[in-house]
Design a protein around this motif. Structure first.
Motif, mmCIF file in Angstrom:
data_model
loop_
_atom_site.group_PDB
_atom_site.id
_atom_site.type_symbol
_atom_site.label_atom_id
_atom_site.label_comp_id
_atom_site.label_asym_id
_atom_site.label_seq_id
_atom_site.Cartn_x
_atom_site.Cartn_y
_atom_site.Cartn_z
ATOM 1 N N ASN A 36 35.581 58.632 55.671
ATOM 2 C CA ASN A 36 36.883 59.090 56.140
ATOM 3 C C ASN A 36 37.907 57.971 56.031
ATOM 4 N N SER A 37 39.168 58.334 56.147
ATOM 5 C CA SER A 37 40.238 57.333 56.011
ATOM 6 C C SER A 37 40.101 56.214 57.042
ATOM 7 N N TYR A 38 39.697 56.562 58.256
ATOM 8 C CA TYR A 38 39.601 55.529 59.289
ATOM 9 C C TYR A 38 38.447 54.565 59.045
ATOM 10 N N ASP A 39 37.457 54.952 58.226
ATOM 11 C CA ASP A 39 36.366 54.042 57.895
ATOM 12 C C ASP A 39 36.828 52.914 56.977
ATOM 13 N N VAL A 40 37.841 53.188 56.148
ATOM 14 C CA VAL A 40 38.136 52.291 55.029
ATOM 15 C C VAL A 40 39.559 51.756 54.987
ATOM 16 N N ALA A 41 40.465 52.255 55.803
ATOM 17 C CA ALA A 41 41.886 51.913 55.656
ATOM 18 C C ALA A 41 42.121 50.410 55.686
ATOM 19 N N ALA A 42 41.674 49.757 56.735
ATOM 20 C CA ALA A 42 41.900 48.310 56.844
ATOM 21 C C ALA A 42 41.162 47.556 55.749
ATOM 22 N N GLY A 43 39.938 47.969 55.451
ATOM 23 C CA GLY A 43 39.129 47.271 54.462
ATOM 24 C C GLY A 43 39.693 47.344 53.064
ATOM 25 N N ILE A 44 40.291 48.477 52.694
ATOM 26 C CA ILE A 44 40.908 48.597 51.373
ATOM 27 C C ILE A 44 41.963 47.516 51.183
ATOM 28 N N LEU A 45 42.840 47.359 52.181
ATOM 29 C CA LEU A 45 43.893 46.356 52.059
ATOM 30 C C LEU A 45 43.309 44.946 52.047
ATOM 31 N N LEU A 46 42.279 44.698 52.843
ATOM 32 C CA LEU A 46 41.643 43.384 52.838
ATOM 33 C C LEU A 46 41.152 43.017 51.448
ATOM 34 N N VAL A 47 40.438 43.932 50.799
ATOM 35 C CA VAL A 47 39.895 43.643 49.465
ATOM 36 C C VAL A 47 41.027 43.400 48.471
ATOM 37 N N ARG A 48 42.024 44.244 48.488
ATOM 38 C CA ARG A 48 43.127 44.091 47.529
ATOM 39 C C ARG A 48 43.878 42.785 47.746
ATOM 40 N N GLU A 49 44.145 42.443 48.998
ATOM 41 C CA GLU A 49 44.878 41.213 49.267
ATOM 42 C C GLU A 49 44.027 39.963 49.043
ATOM 43 N N ALA A 50 42.715 40.130 49.021
ATOM 44 C CA ALA A 50 41.821 39.010 48.703
ATOM 45 C C ALA A 50 41.582 38.871 47.207
ATOM 46 N N GLY A 51 42.245 39.706 46.402
ATOM 47 C CA GLY A 51 42.150 39.595 44.960
ATOM 48 C C GLY A 51 41.217 40.579 44.303
ATOM 49 N N GLY A 52 40.679 41.537 45.067
ATOM 50 C CA GLY A 52 39.720 42.495 44.527
ATOM 51 C C GLY A 52 40.359 43.802 44.121
ATOM 52 N N ARG A 53 39.513 44.754 43.831
ATOM 53 C CA ARG A 53 39.950 46.061 43.319
ATOM 54 C C ARG A 53 39.237 47.165 44.087
ATOM 55 N N VAL A 54 39.955 48.252 44.373
ATOM 56 C CA VAL A 54 39.388 49.389 45.096
ATOM 57 C C VAL A 54 39.843 50.680 44.425
ATOM 58 N N THR A 55 38.875 51.559 44.117
ATOM 59 C CA THR A 55 39.158 52.856 43.510
ATOM 60 C C THR A 55 38.185 53.881 44.091
ATOM 61 N N GLN A 56 38.244 55.097 43.558
ATOM 62 C CA GLN A 56 37.157 56.042 43.772
ATOM 63 C C GLN A 56 36.023 55.695 42.790
ATOM 64 N N PHE A 57 34.984 56.517 42.800
ATOM 65 C CA PHE A 57 33.810 56.220 41.973
ATOM 66 C C PHE A 57 34.128 56.185 40.482
ATOM 67 N N LEU A 58 34.796 57.229 40.000
ATOM 68 C CA LEU A 58 34.842 57.449 38.562
ATOM 69 C C LEU A 58 36.224 57.292 37.957
ATOM 70 N N GLU A 59 37.252 57.122 38.769
ATOM 71 C CA GLU A 59 38.591 57.009 38.235
ATOM 72 C C GLU A 59 39.457 56.254 39.222
ATOM 73 N N GLU A 60 40.706 56.066 38.849
ATOM 74 C CA GLU A 60 41.652 55.346 39.696
ATOM 75 C C GLU A 60 42.257 56.288 40.737
ATOM 76 N N GLY A 61 41.430 57.038 41.423
ATOM 77 C CA GLY A 61 41.922 57.969 42.429
ATOM 78 C C GLY A 61 42.191 57.276 43.751
ATOM 79 N N ASP A 62 42.625 58.057 44.721
ATOM 80 C CA ASP A 62 42.970 57.548 46.038
ATOM 81 C C ASP A 62 41.702 57.323 46.856
ATOM 82 N N PRO A 63 41.325 56.067 47.096
ATOM 83 C CA PRO A 63 40.113 55.827 47.878
ATOM 84 C C PRO A 63 40.314 56.007 49.384
ATOM 85 N N LEU A 64 41.564 56.083 49.835
ATOM 86 C CA LEU A 64 41.815 56.203 51.267
ATOM 87 C C LEU A 64 41.450 57.587 51.790
#
Length: 271
Positions: free
Chosen positions: A217-245
């Motif tokens: 769910n969105s509440y499981d990942v919201a903060a973590g998505i931004l952490l990874v991106r701001e630390a220089g990483g990448r976040v997507t869905q499994f198979l495409e550049e969809g909305d992981p939130l």
């Protein structure tokens, strides 16, 4: 104009206070007080009271903001932003409830902040280790106010990968086990910590090279998505550049092994 850096520092303080309550309750927690939202989906008064503490603190921090909450203490829809508000808090008061109930370490307070449809601030506070991971859009990621970065490991076969196991919906179990088996053979190993928030924070901090999971769910990942991106990483869905939130599945990495992770998932995951 809202100062996002100061707002994220205030958010960190609110999360630390909520984590202090969780730590206090852990010392004398009674498992008989656990309730079931689903067959294996646990909730306790600690989840609910922590959420109330967070909501109260966040309302003071940013009056007028909307809420998406796991336990529904504000009456908001857990999968839709509040209408008519510029900012929306996305709250998981105790990510890793099953760990908490069984007395295992690793459970987190996780709060992300949306401005319109963009994540702009996030905090994951891992209670057991007293580690506060914080990120702000364009401002980097930190653990206990020291900058963190994803690793520079370039190959999946040299990576440590994290995942989570389904516990309520087992309809895709066979597909998931095939994906899991492939990662076990193609990496340094796969770990299941029991908290998606911690998994993402640890990708950001360079402890894992990647993380994947579905039915989140969105509440499981919201903060973590931004952490990874701001630390220089990448976040997507499994198979495409969809909305992981809000997309119910997530693939996060140091960026360098991302396409290898997606290719591995693609071999076995139903399109």
């Amino acid at each position: 104009m809202t100062d996002l850096t100061q707002l994220s520092l205030g958010l960190a303080d609110v999360c630390r206070r909520a984590g202090g309550f969780i730590r206090q309750e852990a010392a004398s927690f009674d498992r008989s007080k656990v309730e079931h939202k689903g067959v294996h989906d646990l909730v306790s008064y600690v989840d609910q009271e922590t959420e109330r503490l967070l909501v109260a603190g966040l309302r003071e921090l940013l009056p007028g903001a909307g809420f998406i909450t796991e336990e529904g203490t504000t009456g908001s829809d857990s999968q839709a932003t509040s209408t008519g508000t510029e900012f929306t808090w996305i709250i998981d008061p105790l990510d890793g409830t099953t760990n908490f109930v069984h007395g295992l370490p690793c459970y987190c307070v996780s709060v992300g902040l949306l401005q319109q449809q963009e994540l702009v601030a996030g905090v994951v506070y891992e209670v057991s280790r007293d580690e506060c991971f914080r990120a702000v859009r364009g401002g980097g990621a930190f653990c206990n106010e020291k900058p963190i970065h994803v690793t520079d490991v370039p190959e999946l076969n040299s990576s440590l990968i994290a995942t989570g196991f389904p516990y309520t919906d087992f309809g895709l179990m066979d597909d998931y086990l095939r994906v899991l088996g492939a990662f076990m053979q193609r990496s340094h190993g796969v770990r299941r910590v029991g908290s998606a928030a911690a998994d993402l924070a640890w990708v950001a901090a360079g402890r894992f090279e990647g993380f994947f999971e579905f039915n989140l769910n969105s509440y499981d990942v919201a903060a973590g998505i931004l952490l990874v991106r701001e630390a220089g990483g990448r976040v997507t869905q499994f198979l495409e550049e969809g909305d992981p939130l809000f997309g119910r599945q997530i693939c996060a990495s140091n960026g360098l092994v991302h396409e290898q992770m997606q290719a591995t998932i693609r071999e076995f995951w139903p399109v």
